[in-house]
Scaffold this motif. Structure first.
Motif, PDB file in Angstrom:
ATOM      1  N   GLN A 209       0.899  -1.223   0.027  1.00 58.70           N
ATOM      2  CA  GLN A 209      -0.173   0.051  -0.130  1.00 58.70           C
ATOM      3  C   GLN A 209       0.765   1.394   0.116  1.00 58.70           C
ATOM      4  O   GLN A 209       0.570   2.343  -0.734  1.00 58.70           O
ATOM      5  N   LYS A 210       2.006   1.279   0.828  1.00 60.79           N
ATOM      6  CA  LYS A 210       2.883   2.595   0.767  1.00 60.79           C
ATOM      7  C   LYS A 210       4.547   2.081   0.725  1.00 60.79           C
ATOM      8  O   LYS A 210       5.032   2.297   1.584  1.00 60.79           O
ATOM      9  N   GLY A 211       4.584   1.160  -0.329  1.00 57.51           N
ATOM     10  CA  GLY A 211       5.877   0.800  -0.320  1.00 57.51           C
ATOM     11  C   GLY A 211       5.898  -0.525   0.134  1.00 57.51           C
ATOM     12  O   GLY A 211       5.134  -1.098   0.973  1.00 57.51           O
ATOM     13  N   GLU A 212       7.350  -0.985   0.291  1.00 58.22           N
ATOM     14  CA  GLU A 212       7.612  -2.477   0.782  1.00 58.22           C
ATOM     15  C   GLU A 212       7.876  -2.383   2.177  1.00 58.22           C
ATOM     16  O   GLU A 212       9.173  -2.128   2.643  1.00 58.22           O
ATOM     17  N   ARG A 213       6.733  -2.573   2.974  1.00 58.48           N
ATOM     18  CA  ARG A 213       7.177  -2.298   4.403  1.00 58.48           C
ATOM     19  C   ARG A 213       6.975  -3.847   5.158  1.00 58.48           C
ATOM     20  O   ARG A 213       6.732  -4.916   4.413  1.00 58.48           O
ATOM     21  N   GLN A 214       7.672  -3.763   6.508  1.00 59.39           N
ATOM     22  CA  GLN A 214       8.030  -5.023   7.003  1.00 59.39           C
ATOM     23  C   GLN A 214       6.472  -5.601   7.498  1.00 59.39           C
ATOM     24  O   GLN A 214       6.685  -6.771   7.333  1.00 59.39           O
ATOM     25  N   MET A 215       5.530  -4.972   7.605  1.00 59.66           N
ATOM     26  CA  MET A 215       4.264  -5.484   8.044  1.00 59.66           C
ATOM     27  C   MET A 215       3.473  -6.304   6.698  1.00 59.66           C
ATOM     28  O   MET A 215       2.834  -7.479   7.106  1.00 59.66           O
ATOM     29  N   ASN A 216       3.905  -5.922   5.570  1.00 63.01           N
ATOM     30  CA  ASN A 216       3.371  -6.635   4.473  1.00 63.01           C
ATOM     31  C   ASN A 216       4.449  -8.162   4.434  1.00 63.01           C
ATOM     32  O   ASN A 216       3.829  -9.063   4.233  1.00 63.01           O
ATOM     33  N   MET A 217       5.524  -8.038   4.471  1.00 62.39           N
ATOM     34  CA  MET A 217       6.524  -9.216   4.326  1.00 62.39           C
ATOM     35  C   MET A 217       6.234 -10.064   5.408  1.00 62.39           C
ATOM     36  O   MET A 217       6.409 -11.316   5.278  1.00 62.39           O
ATOM     37  N   ASP A 218       6.045  -9.469   6.725  1.00 61.39           N
ATOM     38  CA  ASP A 218       5.506 -10.454   7.859  1.00 61.39           C
ATOM     39  C   ASP A 218       4.514 -11.341   7.375  1.00 61.39           C
ATOM     40  O   ASP A 218       4.633 -12.601   7.759  1.00 61.39           O
ATOM     41  N   TYR A 219       3.450 -10.814   6.792  1.00 63.62           N
ATOM     42  CA  TYR A 219       2.273 -11.623   6.451  1.00 63.62           C
ATOM     43  C   TYR A 219       2.490 -12.806   5.737  1.00 63.62           C
ATOM     44  O   TYR A 219       2.110 -13.861   5.511  1.00 63.62           O
ATOM     45  N   ALA A 220       3.248 -12.086   4.418  1.00 66.67           N
ATOM     46  CA  ALA A 220       3.574 -13.163   3.494  1.00 66.67           C
ATOM     47  C   ALA A 220       4.542 -14.360   4.035  1.00 66.67           C
ATOM     48  O   ALA A 220       4.358 -15.572   3.683  1.00 66.67           O
ATOM     49  N   LEU A 221       5.430 -14.058   4.967  1.00 69.20           N
ATOM     50  CA  LEU A 221       6.492 -14.932   5.341  1.00 69.20           C
ATOM     51  C   LEU A 221       5.691 -16.092   6.308  1.00 69.20           C
ATOM     52  O   LEU A 221       5.760 -17.086   6.308  1.00 69.20           O
ATOM     53  N   CYS A 222       4.894 -15.512   7.410  1.00 69.77           N
ATOM     54  CA  CYS A 222       4.186 -16.300   8.229  1.00 69.77           C
ATOM     55  C   CYS A 222       3.226 -17.271   7.258  1.00 69.77           C
ATOM     56  O   CYS A 222       3.200 -18.422   7.788  1.00 69.77           O
ATOM     57  N   ASN A 223       2.540 -16.829   6.294  1.00 68.67           N
ATOM     58  CA  ASN A 223       1.662 -17.755   5.561  1.00 68.67           C
ATOM     59  C   ASN A 223       2.584 -18.605   4.881  1.00 68.67           C
ATOM     60  O   ASN A 223       2.067 -19.814   4.677  1.00 68.67           O
ATOM     61  N   ALA A 224       3.851 -18.472   4.297  1.00 65.89           N
ATOM     62  CA  ALA A 224       4.473 -19.158   3.616  1.00 65.89           C
ATOM     63  C   ALA A 224       4.927 -20.366   4.620  1.00 65.89           C
ATOM     64  O   ALA A 224       5.087 -21.752   4.263  1.00 65.89           O
ATOM     65  N   LEU A 225       5.508 -19.984   5.783  1.00 66.19           N
ATOM     66  CA  LEU A 225       5.909 -21.086   6.800  1.00 66.19           C
ATOM     67  C   LEU A 225       4.951 -21.747   7.381  1.00 66.19           C
ATOM     68  O   LEU A 225       4.995 -22.907   7.732  1.00 66.19           O
ATOM     69  N   GLY A 226       3.636 -21.477   7.254  1.00 66.07           N
ATOM     70  CA  GLY A 226       2.699 -22.551   7.739  1.00 66.07           C
ATOM     71  C   GLY A 226       2.039 -23.207   6.719  1.00 66.07           C
ATOM     72  O   GLY A 226       1.001 -23.997   6.860  1.00 66.07           O
ATOM     73  N   HIS A 227       2.470 -23.326   5.356  1.00 61.09           N
ATOM     74  CA  HIS A 227       2.097 -24.028   4.281  1.00 61.09           C
ATOM     75  C   HIS A 227       2.804 -25.437   4.161  1.00 61.09           C
ATOM     76  O   HIS A 227       4.297 -25.320   3.790  1.00 61.09           O
ATOM     77  N   ASN A 228       2.263 -26.508   4.409  1.00 56.74           N
ATOM     78  CA  ASN A 228       2.898 -27.582   4.252  1.00 56.74           C
ATOM     79  C   ASN A 228       4.380 -27.948   4.875  1.00 56.74           C
ATOM     80  O   ASN A 228       5.445 -28.291   4.322  1.00 56.74           O
ATOM     81  N   MET A 229       4.666 -27.374   6.061  1.00 51.33           N
ATOM     82  CA  MET A 229       5.951 -27.211   6.844  1.00 51.33           C
ATOM     83  C   MET A 229       5.696 -28.075   7.885  1.00 51.33           C
ATOM     84  O   MET A 229       6.666 -28.349   9.030  1.00 51.33           O
ATOM     85  N   ASP A 230       4.702 -29.112   8.224  1.00 58.62           N
ATOM     86  CA  ASP A 230       4.919 -30.232   9.153  1.00 58.62           C
ATOM     87  C   ASP A 230       5.977 -30.719   9.270  1.00 58.62           C
ATOM     88  O   ASP A 230       6.613 -31.351   8.293  1.00 58.62           O
ATOM     89  N   GLY A 231       6.598 -31.173  10.415  1.00 64.09           N
ATOM     90  CA  GLY A 231       8.003 -32.029  10.707  1.00 64.09           C
ATOM     91  C   GLY A 231       9.193 -31.245  10.302  1.00 64.09           C
ATOM     92  O   GLY A 231      10.201 -31.819  10.397  1.00 64.09           O
ATOM     93  N   LEU A 232       9.047 -29.942   9.903  1.00 62.84           N
ATOM     94  CA  LEU A 232      10.431 -29.232   9.607  1.00 62.84           C
ATOM     95  C   LEU A 232      10.643 -28.375  10.476  1.00 62.84           C
ATOM     96  O   LEU A 232       9.727 -27.439  11.196  1.00 62.84           O
ATOM     97  N   SER A 233      11.960 -28.162  11.031  1.00 60.16           N
ATOM     98  CA  SER A 233      12.236 -27.461  12.378  1.00 60.16           C
ATOM     99  C   SER A 233      13.049 -26.065  11.883  1.00 60.16           C
ATOM    100  O   SER A 233      13.467 -25.413  12.621  1.00 60.16           O
ATOM    101  N   ARG A 234      13.520 -26.056  10.723  1.00 63.64           N
ATOM    102  CA  ARG A 234      14.394 -24.934   9.954  1.00 63.64           C
ATOM    103  C   ARG A 234      13.965 -24.554   8.815  1.00 63.64           C
ATOM    104  O   ARG A 234      13.384 -25.058   7.860  1.00 63.64           O
ATOM    105  N   ALA A 235      14.165 -23.200   8.745  1.00 65.10           N
ATOM    106  CA  ALA A 235      13.571 -22.552   7.410  1.00 65.10           C
ATOM    107  C   ALA A 235      14.624 -21.515   7.140  1.00 65.10           C
ATOM    108  O   ALA A 235      15.002 -20.817   7.775  1.00 65.10           O
ATOM    109  N   LEU A 236      15.479 -21.757   5.814  1.00 66.22           N
ATOM    110  CA  LEU A 236      16.277 -20.654   5.410  1.00 66.22           C
ATOM    111  C   LEU A 236      15.567 -19.592   4.603  1.00 66.22           C
ATOM    112  O   LEU A 236      14.910 -19.999   3.578  1.00 66.22           O
ATOM    113  N   THR A 237      15.648 -18.409   5.067  1.00 65.75           N
ATOM    114  CA  THR A 237      14.880 -17.208   4.290  1.00 65.75           C
ATOM    115  C   THR A 237      15.843 -16.303   3.505  1.00 65.75           C
ATOM    116  O   THR A 237      16.897 -16.125   4.302  1.00 65.75           O
TER     117      THR A 237
END
Length: 613
Positions: free
Chosen positions: A64-92
């Protein structure tokens, strides 16, 4: 794209805090709150697989107002919750992860719409293209080269995915919100489907690259490791293990992959210090310029003694020639031309070593040139003449001494190359004025002249070994190429582009232990290169292992999809659903053909694959 209602609720509750970048002046951080004339969406961002480039479902968001952390936080959390069962590490990987990841956990804990799977460990990284725009320290802390388990990824996959989306971006600007979201979803789904179709060809190419890279990096590391002191190797391994274990909570622990420089005071610095202190001494007679005058005398003394000592040494050598070469030797023997190719002085430079005592009007270089005198060594006399004189033993002794000379010259080249790299790091790069820049480059050129001189002597040494018939040593002491005499970027410019696959030239592995013991600078130099070469070997080994697993996972996935569509065909056997059943059978056939094509490609590059599956 993410669901609109929940995303808007997150944006309404998220706290927008202005932040200035503590690294370099990153645009994504400093312009995050820039005004965009009240547009509903100014861009999109999201997450994708860093290895294969597939968009993660439900992880694309609008800005909405450029690339803010609140936007990327939501995208990252949704990605980490998709088919990540059993995984304990994520490299971003993120362009400004050195800033973004600092307070990620705090922002997630404060929001009711953000969650990270329990026990999930997030390892931050920066893409290999963007990391070079950061400070030097960010390279060793966040580049994928030094992340355990990262294999061979560059972290820039999102940059390649914007290209197909840019095709529809002009049309999407004027669309309504639902229409725009539908078009973007269709384009991203098509991109993912094309990735799946081409996965067999992609993994086959990656496997060949990983196999070749593993062999080359292992050979480079083994040569360096075998020549190093075992005690030093154990110490370096401990440093690496401690750094990797502490990287999440203390990224600065990865600084072991960078050089630790404690620059010693040069004679020029001491001279300047003496010039300043001479004014502060009370009661003493001021002696302006005394330090400079003494330093000039020392330089003159070094130049004068060098040529006189050389002439005396030559006279003594020739006087004893008949004693070792026999009575048949005559000083007028036709000695082959030595063809000494010394480094010429620059055209605009003055000859500091000219003989000031030469006759007036004469050419000092013609009257007094001890460095051009041809001396009666067996290699200059030639093999045939040596056999006539019966001095084969002297030939063997000279071969042994020439081997030592080659070792000395290569050692000197290694030391001065390390000094050159340090000069670039501590003197050239920090220079901010014309005076300091000129002085810094003068020091570099001085070191380069010494390197050229040593390489010329080494070249002459190889020529003499060839004349003596020591062909077995020429395989060990190879020719020096121009690229071998460049300063290593790991020290000179640790954040320079293009050093991901770089290793040291062959002559650095000849005497690692001797160089490290005799010189603290060289010890630090070898430590950094040993760690980086090991990291390169480990990443290639991880890549080879991971691609092999991905091949098997690909076959299993395609077989699973084929079976899934066959089950759907069996579920549509009632009358009136012939079209559904035909479509399901066709889809099953498509996935079966994809699996067969992928299997054939994998067996072609890895003959053992057919026996493993």
């Amino acid at each position: 794209m993410v669901g609109r209602a929940r995303y808007q609720a997150h944006l309404a509750n998220a706290r927008d805090s202005a932040e200035r970048s503590e690294c370099n002046n990153h645009r994504a951080v400093n312009q995050a709150n820039a005004s965009r004339h009240k547009l509903e969406a100014t861009g999109i961002g999201g997450c994708a697989c860093a290895r294969h480039g597939c968009f993660v479902p439900n992880s694309m968001v609008d800005f909405q107002k450029g690339e803010r952390q609140m936007n990327m936080d939501y995208a990252l959390c949704n990605a980490l919750g998709h088919n990540m069962d059993g995984l304990s590490r994520a490299l971003t990987f993120y362009d400004v992860n050195c800033q973004y990841n600092k307070y990620l956990r705090c922002r997630v804990d404060e929001s009711i719409h953000l969650t990270i799977p329990p026990g999930m460990e997030i390892i931050p990284g920066i893409g290999l293209w963007h990391v070079h725009g950061h400070q030097d320290k960010c390279f060793v802390r966040y580049a994928s080269n030094f992340i355990l388990g990262a294999a061979r990824i560059d972290g820039e996959i999102m940059e390649t995915l914007w290209a197909p989306l840019n095709v529809i971006s002009p049309s999407a600007r004027g669309m309504s919100t639902p229409h725009r979201q539908e078009c973007l979803d269709f384009q991203m789904n098509d991109c993912n489907f094309m990735k799946m179709i081409c996965i067999g060809m992609f993994l086959s190419r990656k496997y060949k690259e990983a196999k070749r890279g593993t062999a080359e990096s292992s050979q480079a590391f083994d040569e360096l490791n075998d020549a190093a002191d075992p005690d030093m190797v154990v110490r370096w391994e401990e440093q690496e293990n401690v750094a990797q274990a502490s990287r999440i909570h203390n990224p600065s622990a990865l600084d072991v992959y960078d050089v630790r420089l404690n620059k010693a005071r040069s004679r020029k610095e001491i001279e300047l210090d003496l010039l300043q202190t001479s004014f502060r001494r009370p009661g003493a007679r001021p002696q302006l310029g005394a330090a400079t005058w003494i330093a000039s005398g020392i330089t003159i003394e070094e130049i004068a003694r060098r040529r006189i000592r050389l002439q005396h040494t030559i006279d003594e050598f020739i006087a004893g020639a008949q004693r070792y070469l026999g009575d048949e030797y005559d000083e007028d023997d036709n000695i082959q031309d030595m063809d000494v190719d010394f480094v010429d002085d620059p055209p605009d430079s003055t000859d500091e070593e000219s003989d000031d005592d030469a006759e007036p009007g004469g050419n000092p270089r013609v009257l007094f040139q001890p460095e051009r005198v041809l001396i009666p060594l067996p290699s200059n006399l030639g093999r045939d003449r040596c056999e006539e004189l019966g001095i084969g033993g002297l030939m063997r002794q000279e071969i042994t001494l020439r081997e030592g000379q080659a070792n000395d010259m290569l050692h000197a080249i290694r030391v001065h190359l390390a000094d050159k790299a340090v000069l670039f790091r501590t003197t050239v790069r920090p220079a901010r004025s014309q005076v300091t820049t000129t002085r810094a480059w003068s020091q570099v050129h001085s070191v380069e002249r010494v390197i050229n001189l040593n390489s010329t002597v080494y070249k002459k040494c190889r020529t003499q070994l060839s004349k003596l018939g020591a062909e077995h040593l020429l395989d060990k002491y190879r020719e020096l190429q121009k690229s071998d005499l460049k300063a290593t970027s790991a020290v000179a410019d640790p954040n320079a582009r293009g050093q991901r696959n770089s290793t040291l030239p062959w002559f650095w592995s000849l005497d690692v232990q001797g160089d490290s013991v005799s010189n603290d600078w060289m010890n630090e130099f070898y430590r950094v290169h040993w760690l980086r070469t090991k990291a390169l070997r480990d990443r290639w080994a991880e890549e080879l292992l991971l691609v092999g697993h991905e091949m098997r996972w690909t076959i299993d996935f395609l077989a699973h999809k084929a079976q899934t569509w066959l089950d759907r065909a069996q579920q549509n056997i009632e009358p009136g659903r012939d079209g559904h059943r035909c479509y399901a059978i066709r889809q099953a056939q498509t996935y079966r053909l994809l699996a067969e094509d992928a299997r054939a490609r994998f067996i072609q590059v890895n003959h053992a694959f057919g026996h493993d599956v």
